[in-house]
Design a protein around this motif. Structure first.
Motif, PDB file in Angstrom:
ATOM      1  N   GLN A 124      23.428  63.249  66.520  1.00 48.05           N
ATOM      2  CA  GLN A 124      23.394  62.014  67.024  1.00 48.05           C
ATOM      3  C   GLN A 124      24.266  61.057  65.941  1.00 48.05           C
ATOM      4  OE1 GLN A 124      21.810  60.592  69.706  1.00 48.05           O
ATOM      5  NE2 GLN A 124      21.503  62.564  70.316  1.00 48.05           N
ATOM      6  N   PRO A 125      24.912  60.199  66.550  1.00 45.68           N
ATOM      7  CA  PRO A 125      25.776  59.196  65.484  1.00 45.68           C
ATOM      8  C   PRO A 125      24.929  58.370  64.752  1.00 45.68           C
ATOM      9  CG  PRO A 125      25.905  58.478  67.700  1.00 45.68           C
ATOM     10  CD  PRO A 125      25.092  59.652  67.765  1.00 45.68           C
ATOM     11  N   ALA A 126      25.192  57.987  63.582  1.00 44.52           N
ATOM     12  CA  ALA A 126      24.768  56.975  63.059  1.00 44.52           C
ATOM     13  C   ALA A 126      25.044  55.566  63.477  1.00 44.52           C
ATOM     14  CB  ALA A 126      24.978  56.814  61.446  1.00 44.52           C
ATOM     15  N   MET A 127      24.294  54.877  63.830  1.00 46.49           N
ATOM     16  CA  MET A 127      24.719  53.239  64.458  1.00 46.49           C
ATOM     17  C   MET A 127      24.076  52.384  63.695  1.00 46.49           C
ATOM     18  SD  MET A 127      24.135  54.050  68.632  1.00 46.49           S
ATOM     19  CE  MET A 127      22.360  54.994  68.614  1.00 46.49           C
ATOM     20  N   GLN A 128      25.102  51.463  63.804  1.00 41.56           N
ATOM     21  CA  GLN A 128      24.768  49.917  63.284  1.00 41.56           C
ATOM     22  C   GLN A 128      25.101  48.882  64.343  1.00 41.56           C
ATOM     23  OE1 GLN A 128      26.197  48.910  59.449  1.00 41.56           O
ATOM     24  NE2 GLN A 128      26.772  51.028  59.043  1.00 41.56           N
ATOM     25  N   PHE A 129      24.091  47.998  64.542  1.00 36.85           N
ATOM     26  CA  PHE A 129      24.558  46.942  65.462  1.00 36.85           C
ATOM     27  C   PHE A 129      24.536  45.613  64.750  1.00 36.85           C
ATOM     28  CE2 PHE A 129      22.490  50.249  67.891  1.00 36.85           C
ATOM     29  CZ  PHE A 129      23.227  50.325  68.876  1.00 36.85           C
ATOM     30  N   PHE A 130      25.320  44.862  65.467  1.00 39.22           N
ATOM     31  CA  PHE A 130      25.773  43.358  64.851  1.00 39.22           C
ATOM     32  C   PHE A 130      25.678  42.353  65.966  1.00 39.22           C
ATOM     33  CE2 PHE A 130      28.088  46.616  62.652  1.00 39.22           C
ATOM     34  CZ  PHE A 130      27.649  46.546  61.255  1.00 39.22           C
ATOM     35  N   GLU A 131      25.174  41.353  65.728  1.00 44.99           N
ATOM     36  CA  GLU A 131      25.214  40.277  66.582  1.00 44.99           C
ATOM     37  C   GLU A 131      26.618  39.550  66.735  1.00 44.99           C
ATOM     38  OE1 GLU A 131      22.149  37.416  66.449  1.00 44.99           O
ATOM     39  OE2 GLU A 131      20.580  38.789  66.698  1.00 44.99           O
ATOM     40  N   VAL A 132      27.277  39.315  67.506  1.00 44.42           N
ATOM     41  CA  VAL A 132      28.740  38.794  67.708  1.00 44.42           C
ATOM     42  C   VAL A 132      28.835  37.376  67.819  1.00 44.42           C
ATOM     43  CG1 VAL A 132      30.827  38.849  68.955  1.00 44.42           C
ATOM     44  CG2 VAL A 132      29.611  41.057  68.264  1.00 44.42           C
ATOM     45  N   HIS A 133      29.193  36.732  66.669  1.00 42.23           N
ATOM     46  CA  HIS A 133      29.404  35.293  66.932  1.00 42.23           C
ATOM     47  C   HIS A 133      30.643  34.713  67.515  1.00 42.23           C
ATOM     48  CE1 HIS A 133      29.494  31.033  65.621  1.00 42.23           C
ATOM     49  NE2 HIS A 133      30.936  31.149  65.323  1.00 42.23           N
ATOM     50  N   ASN A 134      31.705  35.529  67.397  1.00 40.52           N
ATOM     51  CA  ASN A 134      32.941  35.158  68.165  1.00 40.52           C
ATOM     52  C   ASN A 134      33.765  36.492  68.359  1.00 40.52           C
ATOM     53  OD1 ASN A 134      34.996  33.570  69.578  1.00 40.52           O
ATOM     54  ND2 ASN A 134      35.887  33.086  67.585  1.00 40.52           N
ATOM     55  N   TYR A 135      34.656  36.324  69.334  1.00 43.68           N
ATOM     56  CA  TYR A 135      35.784  37.528  69.527  1.00 43.68           C
ATOM     57  C   TYR A 135      36.995  37.023  70.383  1.00 43.68           C
ATOM     58  CZ  TYR A 135      33.495  38.123  74.306  1.00 43.68           C
ATOM     59  OH  TYR A 135      33.063  37.692  75.423  1.00 43.68           O
ATOM     60  N   PHE A 136      37.974  37.551  70.203  1.00 41.34           N
ATOM     61  CA  PHE A 136      39.266  37.178  70.785  1.00 41.34           C
ATOM     62  C   PHE A 136      39.593  38.175  72.014  1.00 41.34           C
ATOM     63  CE2 PHE A 136      39.244  35.085  66.654  1.00 41.34           C
ATOM     64  CZ  PHE A 136      39.401  33.658  66.976  1.00 41.34           C
ATOM     65  N   THR A 137      40.324  37.840  72.903  1.00 43.58           N
ATOM     66  CA  THR A 137      40.770  38.519  73.936  1.00 43.58           C
ATOM     67  C   THR A 137      42.092  38.352  74.118  1.00 43.58           C
ATOM     68  OG1 THR A 137      40.100  37.177  75.383  1.00 43.58           O
ATOM     69  CG2 THR A 137      38.579  38.783  75.268  1.00 43.58           C
ATOM     70  N   PRO A 138      42.885  39.301  74.415  1.00 42.21           N
ATOM     71  CA  PRO A 138      44.465  39.192  74.547  1.00 42.21           C
ATOM     72  C   PRO A 138      44.933  38.049  75.585  1.00 42.21           C
ATOM     73  CG  PRO A 138      43.854  41.391  74.791  1.00 42.21           C
ATOM     74  CD  PRO A 138      42.522  40.809  75.057  1.00 42.21           C
ATOM     75  N   GLY A 139      45.935  37.302  75.401  1.00 38.02           N
ATOM     76  CA  GLY A 139      46.368  36.324  75.906  1.00 38.02           C
ATOM     77  C   GLY A 139      47.175  36.816  77.348  1.00 38.02           C
ATOM     78  N   GLY A 140      47.047  35.881  78.334  1.00 35.05           N
ATOM     79  CA  GLY A 140      47.981  36.470  79.487  1.00 35.05           C
ATOM     80  C   GLY A 140      49.208  36.009  79.523  1.00 35.05           C
TER      81      GLY A 140
END
Length: 96
Positions: A80-96
């Motif tokens: 099994q992989p070692a897993m770490q989880f994080f709450e995401v405050h913000n992320y960016f997506t590619p512009g169109g």
């Protein structure tokens, strides 16, 4: 709420990662699975690291149970992989 997850697969290789992606029907730089926002994979000193951002923990958990786990075992990743989880405050997506 979006979450980030870091999965460390000790001893796993990029060839195994590529084989899992192929079994999932995913192609390099192509669209990800439903619910995934971003993804990257890299090698570390101890194996393979995958870092994802998902729309929710539930969507990730379902994908992990239905695809990551079974396909990883199918290509010879037995621990099994070692897993770490994080709450995401913000992320960016590619512009169109």
């Amino acid at each position: 709420m979006a979450i980030a997850v870091q999965l460390d697969f000790e001893g796993a290789t990029l060839d195994q990662y590529d084989a899992v992606c192929k079994l999932m029907g995913l192609t390099p730089k192509g669209p990800g699975p439903a619910g995934a926002i971003s993804h990257f994979a890299t090698m570390t000193d101890s194996g393979l690291r995958v870092v994802d951002v998902w729309e929710s923990r539930e969507r990730f958990d379902r994908f992990a149970q239905e695809q990551i786990g079974p396909f990883s075992q199918q290509v010879g990743i037995t621990s099994q992989p070692a897993m770490q989880f994080f709450e995401v405050h913000n992320y960016f997506t590619p512009g169109g």
